[in-house]
Write a protein that holds these residues in place. Structure first.
Motif, PDB file in Angstrom:
ATOM      1  N   MET A 170       0.827  -1.212   0.000  1.00 31.68           N
ATOM      2  CA  MET A 170       0.000   0.000   0.000  1.00 31.68           C
ATOM      3  C   MET A 170       0.863   1.263   0.000  1.00 31.68           C
ATOM      4  O   MET A 170       0.601   2.224  -0.727  1.00 31.68           O
ATOM      5  N   LYS A 171       1.916   1.251   0.811  1.00 33.16           N
ATOM      6  CA  LYS A 171       2.771   2.447   0.914  1.00 33.16           C
ATOM      7  C   LYS A 171       3.491   2.733  -0.406  1.00 33.16           C
ATOM      8  O   LYS A 171       3.575   3.886  -0.827  1.00 33.16           O
ATOM      9  N   VAL A 172       3.982   1.685  -1.053  1.00 35.36           N
ATOM     10  CA  VAL A 172       4.689   1.867  -2.325  1.00 35.36           C
ATOM     11  C   VAL A 172       3.719   2.351  -3.408  1.00 35.36           C
ATOM     12  O   VAL A 172       4.024   3.259  -4.184  1.00 35.36           O
ATOM     13  N   VAL A 173       2.533   1.766  -3.436  1.00 37.14           N
ATOM     14  CA  VAL A 173       1.540   2.149  -4.448  1.00 37.14           C
ATOM     15  C   VAL A 173       1.119   3.606  -4.236  1.00 37.14           C
ATOM     16  O   VAL A 173       1.030   4.393  -5.180  1.00 37.14           O
ATOM     17  N   SER A 174       0.902   3.968  -2.993  1.00 37.83           N
ATOM     18  CA  SER A 174       0.479   5.330  -2.676  1.00 37.83           C
ATOM     19  C   SER A 174       1.523   6.345  -3.122  1.00 37.83           C
ATOM     20  O   SER A 174       1.209   7.353  -3.760  1.00 37.83           O
ATOM     21  N   LYS A 175       2.773   6.055  -2.819  1.00 38.51           N
ATOM     22  CA  LYS A 175       3.866   6.980  -3.147  1.00 38.51           C
ATOM     23  C   LYS A 175       3.963   7.219  -4.656  1.00 38.51           C
ATOM     24  O   LYS A 175       4.370   8.290  -5.111  1.00 38.51           O
ATOM     25  N   ASN A 176       3.581   6.221  -5.441  1.00 39.67           N
ATOM     26  CA  ASN A 176       3.765   6.320  -6.890  1.00 39.67           C
ATOM     27  C   ASN A 176       2.493   6.660  -7.665  1.00 39.67           C
ATOM     28  O   ASN A 176       2.484   6.632  -8.892  1.00 39.67           O
ATOM     29  N   GLY A 177       1.414   6.973  -6.954  1.00 43.36           N
ATOM     30  CA  GLY A 177       0.225   7.469  -7.650  1.00 43.36           C
ATOM     31  C   GLY A 177      -0.764   6.396  -8.069  1.00 43.36           C
ATOM     32  O   GLY A 177      -1.625   6.642  -8.926  1.00 43.36           O
ATOM     33  N   GLY A 178      -0.685   5.220  -7.482  1.00 48.91           N
ATOM     34  CA  GLY A 178      -1.620   4.155  -7.831  1.00 48.91           C
ATOM     35  C   GLY A 178      -2.687   3.953  -6.763  1.00 48.91           C
ATOM     36  O   GLY A 178      -2.863   4.785  -5.869  1.00 48.91           O
ATOM     37  N   MET A 179      -3.407   2.860  -6.880  1.00 44.10           N
ATOM     38  CA  MET A 179      -4.441   2.512  -5.899  1.00 44.10           C
ATOM     39  C   MET A 179      -4.368   1.013  -5.595  1.00 44.10           C
ATOM     40  O   MET A 179      -3.846   0.233  -6.397  1.00 44.10           O
ATOM     41  N   VAL A 180      -4.897   0.651  -4.424  1.00 40.98           N
ATOM     42  CA  VAL A 180      -4.919  -0.756  -4.046  1.00 40.98           C
ATOM     43  C   VAL A 180      -6.364  -1.240  -3.994  1.00 40.98           C
ATOM     44  O   VAL A 180      -7.235  -0.577  -3.422  1.00 40.98           O
ATOM     45  N   THR A 181      -6.616  -2.374  -4.638  1.00 40.16           N
ATOM     46  CA  THR A 181      -7.939  -2.998  -4.558  1.00 40.16           C
ATOM     47  C   THR A 181      -7.784  -4.301  -3.782  1.00 40.16           C
ATOM     48  O   THR A 181      -6.678  -4.819  -3.646  1.00 40.16           O
ATOM     49  N   VAL A 182      -8.891  -4.812  -3.285  1.00 40.08           N
ATOM     50  CA  VAL A 182      -8.750  -5.961  -2.393  1.00 40.08           C
ATOM     51  C   VAL A 182      -9.910  -6.948  -2.506  1.00 40.08           C
ATOM     52  O   VAL A 182     -11.060  -6.557  -2.690  1.00 40.08           O
ATOM     53  N   HIS A 183      -9.554  -8.231  -2.419  1.00 39.44           N
ATOM     54  CA  HIS A 183     -10.523  -9.286  -2.121  1.00 39.44           C
ATOM     55  C   HIS A 183     -10.502  -9.395  -0.601  1.00 39.44           C
ATOM     56  O   HIS A 183      -9.566  -9.960  -0.030  1.00 39.44           O
ATOM     57  N   ALA A 184     -11.525  -8.836   0.044  1.00 45.17           N
ATOM     58  CA  ALA A 184     -11.503  -8.717   1.500  1.00 45.17           C
ATOM     59  C   ALA A 184     -12.363  -9.796   2.146  1.00 45.17           C
ATOM     60  O   ALA A 184     -13.560  -9.614   2.358  1.00 45.17           O
ATOM     61  N   THR A 185     -11.736 -10.953   2.411  1.00 50.00           N
ATOM     62  CA  THR A 185     -12.385 -11.955   3.272  1.00 50.00           C
ATOM     63  C   THR A 185     -11.298 -12.552   4.156  1.00 50.00           C
ATOM     64  O   THR A 185     -10.129 -12.587   3.760  1.00 50.00           O
ATOM     65  N   ASN A 186     -11.673 -13.005   5.327  1.00 50.05           N
ATOM     66  CA  ASN A 186     -10.709 -13.566   6.275  1.00 50.05           C
ATOM     67  C   ASN A 186     -10.430 -15.031   5.909  1.00 50.05           C
ATOM     68  O   ASN A 186     -11.178 -15.933   6.260  1.00 50.05           O
ATOM     69  N   GLY A 187      -9.317 -15.244   5.176  1.00 52.87           N
ATOM     70  CA  GLY A 187      -8.999 -16.570   4.642  1.00 52.87           C
ATOM     71  C   GLY A 187      -8.796 -17.636   5.707  1.00 52.87           C
ATOM     72  O   GLY A 187      -9.204 -18.787   5.530  1.00 52.87           O
ATOM     73  N   CYS A 225      -9.792  -1.331   5.497  1.00 48.20           N
ATOM     74  CA  CYS A 225     -10.002   0.130   5.579  1.00 48.20           C
ATOM     75  C   CYS A 225      -9.021   0.751   6.573  1.00 48.20           C
ATOM     76  O   CYS A 225      -8.434   1.806   6.303  1.00 48.20           O
ATOM     77  N   ASP A 226      -8.826   0.101   7.705  1.00 56.62           N
ATOM     78  CA  ASP A 226      -7.897   0.634   8.714  1.00 56.62           C
ATOM     79  C   ASP A 226      -6.468   0.691   8.175  1.00 56.62           C
ATOM     80  O   ASP A 226      -5.769   1.691   8.347  1.00 56.62           O
ATOM     81  N   LEU A 227      -6.021  -0.383   7.529  1.00 56.39           N
ATOM     82  CA  LEU A 227      -4.641  -0.419   7.039  1.00 56.39           C
ATOM     83  C   LEU A 227      -4.449   0.547   5.868  1.00 56.39           C
ATOM     84  O   LEU A 227      -3.400   1.170   5.738  1.00 56.39           O
ATOM     85  N   ALA A 228      -5.474   0.690   5.033  1.00 56.27           N
ATOM     86  CA  ALA A 228      -5.387   1.647   3.924  1.00 56.27           C
ATOM     87  C   ALA A 228      -5.302   3.079   4.464  1.00 56.27           C
ATOM     88  O   ALA A 228      -4.586   3.924   3.927  1.00 56.27           O
ATOM     89  N   HIS A 229      -6.030   3.328   5.525  1.00 60.76           N
ATOM     90  CA  HIS A 229      -5.963   4.656   6.154  1.00 60.76           C
ATOM     91  C   HIS A 229      -4.576   4.902   6.717  1.00 60.76           C
ATOM     92  O   HIS A 229      -3.971   5.960   6.504  1.00 60.76           O
ATOM     93  N   TYR A 230      -4.032   3.893   7.404  1.00 59.80           N
ATOM     94  CA  TYR A 230      -2.681   4.007   7.965  1.00 59.80           C
ATOM     95  C   TYR A 230      -1.652   4.263   6.852  1.00 59.80           C
ATOM     96  O   TYR A 230      -0.762   5.105   6.983  1.00 59.80           O
ATOM     97  N   ALA A 231      -1.781   3.554   5.726  1.00 58.81           N
ATOM     98  CA  ALA A 231      -0.814   3.686   4.630  1.00 58.81           C
ATOM     99  C   ALA A 231      -1.138   4.864   3.714  1.00 58.81           C
ATOM    100  O   ALA A 231      -0.373   5.164   2.798  1.00 58.81           O
ATOM    101  N   ASP A 232      -2.285   5.499   3.942  1.00 53.09           N
ATOM    102  CA  ASP A 232      -2.697   6.678   3.174  1.00 53.09           C
ATOM    103  C   ASP A 232      -2.766   6.370   1.673  1.00 53.09           C
ATOM    104  O   ASP A 232      -2.208   7.081   0.847  1.00 53.09           O
ATOM    105  N   VAL A 233      -3.452   5.287   1.329  1.00 50.34           N
ATOM    106  CA  VAL A 233      -3.506   4.869  -0.078  1.00 50.34           C
ATOM    107  C   VAL A 233      -4.953   4.921  -0.581  1.00 50.34           C
ATOM    108  O   VAL A 233      -5.886   4.591   0.156  1.00 50.34           O
ATOM    109  N   PRO A 234      -5.173   5.367  -1.817  1.00 52.36           N
ATOM    110  CA  PRO A 234      -6.507   5.260  -2.411  1.00 52.36           C
ATOM    111  C   PRO A 234      -6.913   3.785  -2.493  1.00 52.36           C
ATOM    112  O   PRO A 234      -6.112   2.955  -2.946  1.00 52.36           O
ATOM    113  N   ALA A 235      -8.103   3.483  -2.038  1.00 50.40           N
ATOM    114  CA  ALA A 235      -8.456   2.074  -1.847  1.00 50.40           C
ATOM    115  C   ALA A 235      -9.826   1.749  -2.428  1.00 50.40           C
ATOM    116  O   ALA A 235     -10.699   2.620  -2.556  1.00 50.40           O
TER     117      ALA A 235
END
Ligand SMILES: [Zn+2]
Length: 461
Positions: A170-187, A225-235
C-alpha cells in the motif's frame, strides 16, 4: 466516416435530454438539442436512450485454474461484453508467487492481445511482495498504464499477502500514484470452516456458502479500511456482498477516508436460497457467496447513498463439466459465474425499471464511476464532446428472455435461465465504429485496443 444519431434520449450520470449526437473520427464531435449535422449515416433513435458504453472493471477471461482456464477466452468474453453494452473491460493479471510482475504481464498479454473485440485493460494482482516487486510497481504505474494493484486477504499459499506485506505494498503504491484494490475476506477463518465441514462429511454446495459467513467479509473489509488509512492509499474493495462489509466503509467516513466500494450484479439480483438446490447450486458457487435478501436491500441503498460506487460482474465462467469437479466436495468446485453479457440489462431491469435506482445512478455505477476511479476518464465513461464515441442505443421497453440458448458467453448454462428482463442494448458503438447491431457483430477479434490508464486523481488531499 461521420455518424449522426438523432432524436435520442441522451442519458448520462448527471443529465437526460433529447438531442442529436455527431460521431467523427471515433470521437463525439458535437451534441445539440436541436441542431442537425451532415453525416454519412444517420440513425433515428427516437424513443430510445443513448448511454455511454459500460465499463466492467472486474472480469476474469481465460484465467488459469486447476490446469484449465475460465471458459470465456478474450475473444468470446469481450464479444459477449459488447452484446451486452459493455465496451471496455478490466481483467486481472495474477502474479505467480516467486516470479515477477513482468512475466505475469507477458503471459496475460500473450493471451489477450489481438484477440479482444472490446477495449481492455488490466489490474495487477500482487501475490508476493518484495523489494523487486516494489520497483516493478513503480514501472507499471509510470510505463504500462497499470495503476491498480489487487491484494487477496484469503487463499493462503497461492494468492494471499499477509497484513505486513499488504501494508508495505500500500505504501509503495500510494507513493507512486496508484491505488490498491482488495478481495476482503478472512482466509484463515474460511479455511478452518471448510476443513470442519469436510471432516463432518458436509460436502454439498450449501457448505461453500456456510463456510464464508458474513463476518469473514465484514472483518476483513474493516481491517483493510484501517490499514489503507494508515498507509494513506486510495483504496477499493471488490465484490462487496453484505451489510457488514458495507458498514466497514461507512465507518471509515468519520476520518474522512475515501474507500470506493464495488458490488456485482449477482449480489443485487440473486440470493443464497439457490444453494439449497443440491448440486445444481454449484452454478452459483463463487467467493464471496450469494447472501440474504436483507443484504440485497442493503446493497441497493448503499448504491443510492454513494457508498457502493461500481456495479461489476466478477465474470469467471466454468462449464458444467468443470463444475462437476466438485461433485463430491464443494471445495473443489471452480469458483465463478458468467454475467459479463447481462450486467447492463439486469441492472436496468432489476434496478431502474423496479424503481430502486435512477437511470442517472445506473450510468454512474456502470460507466462514469469505473472510468473515473480507474483512470479511463475523460476518454471513456461519459457522453461529452471529445470523448471516445463508446455508445449504447438502449431500448428501455423491449422485453426478452435470458438463456444459455441465446447468450454469447462460452458456457453451457445460464445462471439466469428463463429470466424475462426489460430493456435491450440494441446498437453498440466502440470508438465511433458500429460494432453490434440488433444481435449481430460487425467487427473481428483484435478490434479492441489495450488501454493505458492514468494515475489516481481522486485521492483526498
Ligand atoms: Zn474476481
Amino acid at each position: 466516416m461521420k455518424t449522426l444519431i438523432k432524436n435520442a434520449t441522451i442519458v448520462t450520470s448527471t443529465a437526460e435530454y433529447t438531442g442529436n449526437l455527431l460521431i467523427a473520427d471515433g470521437k463525439i464531435q458535437a451534441i445539440s438539442k436541436d441542431a442537425s449535422y451532415d453525416a454519412d449515416e444517420t440513425i433515428d433513435a427516437e424513443g430510445k436512450w443513448l448511454m455511454p458504453g459500460a465499463i466492467d472493471p472486474h472480469v476474469h477471461l481465460e484465467m488459469p485454474f486447476m490446469g484449465t482456464y475460465s471458459s470465456d477466452d478474450y475473444a468470446s468474453g469481450t464479444l459477449a461484453a459488447l452484446h451486452g453494452g459493455t465496451t471496455t473491460v478490466i481483467d486481472f493479471i495474477l502474479q505467480t508467487q516467486g516470479d515477477t510482475l513482468a512475466n505475469a504481464l507477458k503471459s496475460w498479454r500473450s493471451r489477450s492481445d489481438d484477440r479482444c473485440y472490446c477495449d481492455y485493460s488490466f489490474h495487477m494482482a500482487v501475490t508476493d511482495f518484495n523489494d523487486n516487486v516494489a520497483e516493478e510497481v513503480k514501472h507499471f504505474i509510470e510505463n504500462e498504464g497499470i495503476t491498480s494493484f489487487k491484494t487477496f486477504m484469503a487463499y493462503k499459499g497461492a494468492l494471499m499477502l499477509d497484513d505486513g506485506q499488504m501494508t508495505a505494498l500500500m505504501k509503495v503504491v500510494s507513493k507512486n500514484g496508484g491505488m490498491v484494490t482488495v478481495h476482503a475476506t478472512n482466509g484463515d477463518v474460511i479455511d478452518n470452516l471448510i476443513a470442519k465441514h469436510k471432516s463432518e462429511g458436509k460436502l454439498a454446495p450449501l457448505y461453500h456458502y456456510l463456510s464464508q459467513p458474513e463476518v469473514t467479509e465484514a472483518e476483513a473489509s474493516s481491517r483493510f479500511c484501517d490499514l489503507a488509512h494508515y498507509a494513506d492509499v486510495p483504496a477499493y474493495i471488490v465484490h462487496m456482498t453484505c451489510e457488514g462489509a458495507v458498514e466497514a466503509i461507512r465507518k471509515s467516513y468519520h476520518r474522512n477516508q475515501i474507500v470506493q466500494g464495488e458490488t456485482c450484479i449477482q449480489y443485487l439480483s440473486l440470493d443464497a436460497s439457490l444453494y439449497e438446490k443440491n448440486f445444481e447450486g454449484a452454478k452459483w458457487v463463487m467467493s464471496p457467496p450469494l447472501r440474504e435478501k436483507k443484504d440485497q436491500e442493503y446493497l441497493w441503498s448503499a448504491i443510492n447513498q454513494g457508498i457502493i460506487n461500481v456495479v461489476a460482474t466478477d465474470h469467471c465462467p466454468f462449464t458444467w463439466e468443470k463444475k462437476l469437479l466438485g461433485k463430491d466436495d464443494f471445495s473443489k468446485i471452480p469458483n465463478g459465474h458468467p454475467a459479463i453479457e447481462h450486467r447492463v440489462e439486469l441492472l436496468y431491469s432489476e434496478g431502474v425499471a423496479k424503481g430502486k435506482i435512477s437511470k442517472q445512478k445506473m450510468v454512474e455505477v456502470l460507466s462514469t464511476n469505473p472510468a473515473r476511479i480507474f483512470g479511463l476518464a475523460p476518454q471513456k465513461g461519459d457522453i461529452a464532446i471529445g470523448a471516445d464515441a463508446d455508445l449504447v442505443i438502449f431500448n428501455p421497453n423491449k422485453k426478452h428472455t435470458l438463456s444459455a440458448k441465446t447468450h454469447h458467453m462460452n458456457v453451457d448454462y445460464s445462471c439466469y435461465e428463463g429470466w424475462e428482463v426489460t430493456g435491450k442494448c440494441e446498437t453498440v458503438f466502440l470508438r465511433g465504429k458500429k460494432v453490434i447491431d440488433k444481435g449481430e457483430a460487425l467487427i473481428k477479434p483484435g478490434f479492441g485496443e489495450y488501454q493505458k490508464r492514468s494515475k489516481v486523481s481522486w485521492k483526498r488531499s
